[in-house]
Design an enzyme around this catalytic site. Structure first.
Site, PDB file in Angstrom:
ATOM      1  CG  HIS A 288      -0.250  -0.024   2.590  1.00  0.00           C
ATOM      2  ND1 HIS A 288       0.265  -0.919   3.044  1.00  0.00           N
ATOM      3  CD2 HIS A 288      -0.132   1.050   3.360  1.00  0.00           C
ATOM      4  CE1 HIS A 288       0.699  -0.809   4.390  1.00  0.00           C
ATOM      5  NE2 HIS A 288       0.374   0.654   4.638  1.00  0.00           N
ATOM      6  CG  ASP A 289       2.126   3.691   3.172  1.00  0.00           C
ATOM      7  OD1 ASP A 289       1.398   4.423   2.248  1.00  0.00           O
ATOM      8  OD2 ASP A 289       2.315   3.623   4.172  1.00  0.00           O
TER       9      ASP A 289
ATOM     10  CE  LYS B 152       4.132   6.546   3.839  1.00  0.00           C
ATOM     11  NZ  LYS B 152       3.700   6.283   5.210  1.00  0.00           N
TER      12      LYS B 152
ATOM     13  CG  HIS C  86      -3.625   7.589   2.756  1.00  0.00           C
ATOM     14  ND1 HIS C  86      -3.472   7.741   4.127  1.00  0.00           N
ATOM     15  CD2 HIS C  86      -2.557   7.210   2.147  1.00  0.00           C
ATOM     16  CE1 HIS C  86      -2.222   7.209   4.477  1.00  0.00           C
ATOM     17  NE2 HIS C  86      -1.488   6.787   3.173  1.00  0.00           N
TER      18      HIS C  86
HETATM   19 FE   LIG Z   1       0.044   5.669   2.906  1.00  0.00          FE
HETATM   20 FE   LIG Z   2       1.095   1.591   6.419  1.00  0.00          FE
END
Ligand SMILES: [Fe+2]
Ligand SMILES: [Fe+2]
Length: 371
Positions: free
Chosen positions: A223-224, A227, A286
């Site tokens: 999901h991230d 980043k 988000h």
């Molecule tokens: Fe996130």
């Molecule tokens: Fe997370």
């Protein structure tokens, strides 16, 4: 064997469930009276066998079911010896007692063929074939079945290999980008298991098949992934972010979608049946149900359920984890906060209820996989 079998097994858009359905249909030309073909996946980390895909034309399908391989001496032995098992008369050979054998007897299946699936040395799971006729699987039927079953194994294996190389690429990118400094491997494992727990609980209402649940489990840790495109000075900053920094941090969602498109393209995986699911998880994790999330401010059902599942799991995990600026919350305090957010219209109440109704299991995941 008809050409269509090969084509349908390795077609570019079908899900494995759809391919199994086609295969079952083709197989009936060779071995009539097959009432069910089902594949269960094996997870070596937990020793669990999980229902995955099935095509059931007679009898009630069994879904969202799991049990430990060690609890079945027969299946363990088949896996150890890499052999198939044929039962000619289930009612006289299988004793009632476990949920699985009770279910099997209730369906009235009389004979069965079971084969372990392997990817190299690694046990992938089992294929179960059942018929309502006694002694359905004679020597010729067994030869045909072994061939058909190997096609199923190849289809599952090639899809899982593709997913594994994608996840390994994501992992390597993460390490390269210092993302591991704040996003631990345990967080990713907890995310996978918490998301699966929620997905299973809401599966009936949203008609999520076991195959979809398995993909949510596999893709949750991504999901991230965006980043890795955020500069370290913001990503690793201790203390709160300025407004400008927050704007940059929030771009991890769009960056994640770009990265996935790139990786899916590189591995020629855009056809992967559930690549849309993967993109939805990254793109919408988000968003809030009341439209106050980012980047799109989607409302309610506009947010795909797989993303709502990830959001609930991610917030539960963030609250129960230690951060440089806060001690971990107790699971019950975290759940209360999630319930407050559901009442405020931000989180999907059903996803939050799923944690409430499987609270012991959620606590077990948090403790077993703590940082
Ligand atoms: Fe996130
Ligand atoms: Fe997370």
């Amino acid at each position: 064997m008809r050409q269509v079998t090969q084509a349908s097994l390795f077609g570019r858009v079908d899900t494995l469930s759809e391919r199994l359905y086609q295969l079952h249909h083709d197989l009936l030309d060779h071995i009539p009276h097959i009432a069910r073909i089902a594949c269960a996946l094996y997870d070596p980390d937990t020793d669990l066998l999980k229902t995955f895909i099935n095509c059931t034309t007679e009898g009630k399908a069994i879904n969202a079911y799991e049990y430990r391989l060690a609890a079945s001496p027969t299946l363990s032995e088949l896996a150890r010896n890499r052999t198939c098992r044929v039962i000619d008369q289930i009612s006289s050979e299988i004793a009632p007692g476990s949920a699985h054998s009770d279910w099997l007897l209730e369906q009235g299946y009389q004979s069965s063929f079971t084969m372990p699936m392997f990817s190299g040395e690694q046990l992938l799971g089992f294929i179960f074939v059942d018929s309502k006729l006694t002694s359905c699987f004679n020597a010729k039927a067994q030869r045909d079945l072994a061939l058909f079953c190997n096609l199923i194994v190849m289809a599952i294996d090639s899809e899982f290999r593709a997913i594994k190389s994608l996840l390994a690429t994501a992992q390597a990118a993460r390490e390269f980008a210092h993302l591991r400094d704040f996003e631990t491997g345990s967080h990713l494992k907890r995310m996978a298991r918490l998301s699966r727990l929620i997905a299973r609980a809401v599966a009936e209402r949203h008609q999520l098949s076991d195959e979809v649940i398995e993909h949510i489990y596999l893709f949750a840790p991504l999901h991230d992934i965006g980043k890795i495109g955020i500069p370290d000075r913001i990503l690793l900053k201790q203390g709160s972010l300025s407004d400008d920094e927050r704007v940059i941090m929030e771009q991890h969602v769009e960056k994640g979608v770009q990265i996935l498109h790139k990786v899916l393209g590189d591995y020629e995986l855009e056809h992967l049946s559930d690549s849309k699911l993967m993109l939805n998880i990254v793109a919408y994790h988000h968003e809030f149900m009341d439209g106050s999330g980012y980047p799109n401010g989607l409302l309610g059902d506009e947010i795909p359920v797989e993303a709502r599942i990830i959001t609930a799991a991610d917030i539960f995990d963030a609250l129960t984890s230690a951060r440089p600026y806060k001690a971990p919350w107790s699971p019950s305090d975290a759940l209360e906060e999630l319930e407050r957010m559901a009442r405020a219209g931000k989180l999907d109440p059903e996803c939050v209820d799923a944690i409430r109704s499987n609270f012991d299991e959620a606590c077990r995941i948090i403790t077993e996989l703590s940082d």
